[in-house]
Enzyme design. Sequence first.
Site, PDB file in Angstrom:
ATOM      1  N   ASP A   1      -3.342  15.224  67.395  1.00  0.00           N
ATOM      2  CA  ASP A   1      -2.488  16.379  67.643  1.00  0.00           C
ATOM      3  C   ASP A   1      -3.099  17.167  68.809  1.00  0.00           C
ATOM      4  O   ASP A   1      -4.066  16.712  69.461  1.00  0.00           O
ATOM      5  CB  ASP A   1      -2.299  17.216  66.363  1.00  0.00           C
ATOM      6  N   HIS A   2      -2.564  18.364  69.050  1.00  0.00           N
ATOM      7  CA  HIS A   2      -3.060  19.193  70.160  1.00  0.00           C
ATOM      8  C   HIS A   2      -4.530  19.592  69.954  1.00  0.00           C
ATOM      9  O   HIS A   2      -5.257  19.809  70.903  1.00  0.00           O
ATOM     10  CB  HIS A   2      -2.198  20.461  70.272  1.00  0.00           C
TER      11      HIS A   2
ATOM     12  N   CYS B   1      -7.837  15.183  64.979  1.00  0.00           N
ATOM     13  CA  CYS B   1      -7.207  16.503  64.953  1.00  0.00           C
ATOM     14  C   CYS B   1      -8.330  17.534  65.018  1.00  0.00           C
ATOM     15  O   CYS B   1      -9.467  17.182  65.347  1.00  0.00           O
ATOM     16  CB  CYS B   1      -6.278  16.678  63.756  1.00  0.00           C
TER      17      CYS B   1
ATOM     18  N   THR C   1      -9.949  19.145  62.681  1.00  0.00           N
ATOM     19  CA  THR C   1     -11.008  18.871  61.694  1.00  0.00           C
ATOM     20  C   THR C   1     -11.127  17.400  61.315  1.00  0.00           C
ATOM     21  O   THR C   1     -12.102  17.022  60.664  1.00  0.00           O
ATOM     22  CB  THR C   1     -10.716  19.640  60.393  1.00  0.00           C
ATOM     23  N   GLY C   2     -10.130  16.609  61.642  1.00  0.00           N
ATOM     24  CA  GLY C   2     -10.071  15.207  61.221  1.00  0.00           C
ATOM     25  C   GLY C   2      -9.449  15.034  59.844  1.00  0.00           C
ATOM     26  O   GLY C   2      -9.148  13.916  59.424  1.00  0.00           O
TER      27      GLY C   2
ATOM     28  N   HIS D   1     -18.683  -1.051  53.572  1.00  0.00           N
ATOM     29  CA  HIS D   1     -18.307  -0.906  52.158  1.00  0.00           C
ATOM     30  C   HIS D   1     -16.818  -0.677  51.949  1.00  0.00           C
ATOM     31  O   HIS D   1     -16.277  -1.095  50.921  1.00  0.00           O
ATOM     32  CB  HIS D   1     -19.075   0.268  51.531  1.00  0.00           C
TER      33      HIS D   1
ATOM     34  N   HIS E   1     -17.612  -5.108  47.015  1.00  0.00           N
ATOM     35  CA  HIS E   1     -16.750  -4.045  47.559  1.00  0.00           C
ATOM     36  C   HIS E   1     -15.272  -4.409  47.489  1.00  0.00           C
ATOM     37  O   HIS E   1     -14.415  -3.532  47.435  1.00  0.00           O
ATOM     38  CB  HIS E   1     -17.167  -3.714  48.998  1.00  0.00           C
TER      39      HIS E   1
HETATM   40  O1  LIG Z   1      -7.134  20.019  61.960  1.00  0.00           O
HETATM   41  C1  LIG Z   1      -5.960  19.955  61.762  1.00  0.00           C
HETATM   42  C2  LIG Z   1      -5.396  19.423  60.495  1.00  0.00           C
HETATM   43  O2  LIG Z   1      -6.405  19.079  59.586  1.00  0.00           O
HETATM   44  C3  LIG Z   1      -4.989  20.484  62.780  1.00  0.00           C
HETATM   45  O3  LIG Z   1      -5.429  20.136  64.058  1.00  0.00           O
HETATM   46  C4  LIG Z   1      -4.869  21.989  62.646  1.00  0.00           C
HETATM   47  O4  LIG Z   1      -4.453  22.341  61.333  1.00  0.00           O
HETATM   48  C5  LIG Z   1      -3.870  22.546  63.670  1.00  0.00           C
HETATM   49  O5  LIG Z   1      -3.790  23.948  63.514  1.00  0.00           O
HETATM   50  P1  LIG Z   1      -3.150  24.890  64.635  1.00  0.00           P
HETATM   51  O6  LIG Z   1      -1.680  24.615  64.638  1.00  0.00           O
HETATM   52  O7  LIG Z   1      -3.503  26.295  64.183  1.00  0.00           O
HETATM   53  O8  LIG Z   1      -3.792  24.518  65.955  1.00  0.00           O
END
Ligand SMILES: O=C(CO)[C@H](O)[C@H](O)COP(=O)(O)O
Length: 149
Positions: free
Chosen positions: A8-9, A65, A67-68, A98, A133
């Site tokens: 995402d962005h 993203c 946080t991932g 694993h 595993h």
């Molecule tokens: O890490 C994320 C999901 O886990 C997204 O990148 C995050 O939630 C995006 O938030 P925002 O619209 O405030 O930039």
Amino acid sequence: MKISLGSDHGGVDLKNAVLQVLKDMGHEAIDRGTYDHQRVDYPDYGKAVAEDVAKGEADFGVLVCTTGIGISISANKVRGIRAAVVSNEDGAEFSRRHNNANIICFGQKYQTAYEAAKFTRIFLETPYDGGRHQIRLDKISAIELENER
Ligand SMILES: O=C(CO)[C@H](O)[C@H](O)COP(=O)(O)O
């Protein structure tokens, strides 16, 4: 290998950095976006990459993203996907050995481009151990089947 990437962005800069490293390594890359910093929804990109991997159109996936976390949750909704959020070398190795993970996920907030490239390289070079595993992975597959609508 053929690698599908998406973000995402909040992960686009790190995704682009890993994309470039993979190309430099000689891998074939499918870039599913996003391509700029305009706000988008991470499930769209998690789904696109997960479907590439699940359909065999890519050998592995890379998702990023902020946080991932959200993008990995999204990818793991696709049958056959084992998407792992990785934040160190050991996780890169053991998610393959694993868990036979087929998508590596990063949080751009936490990982430098250098780290993400290093973890991705370890991930791609590490084989699955199989053996005991596989019993656990078969149980994960059974959970998927039991919960299909
Ligand atoms: O890490 C994320 C999901 O886990 C997204 O990148 C995050 O939630 C995006 O938030 P925002 O619209 O405030 O930039």
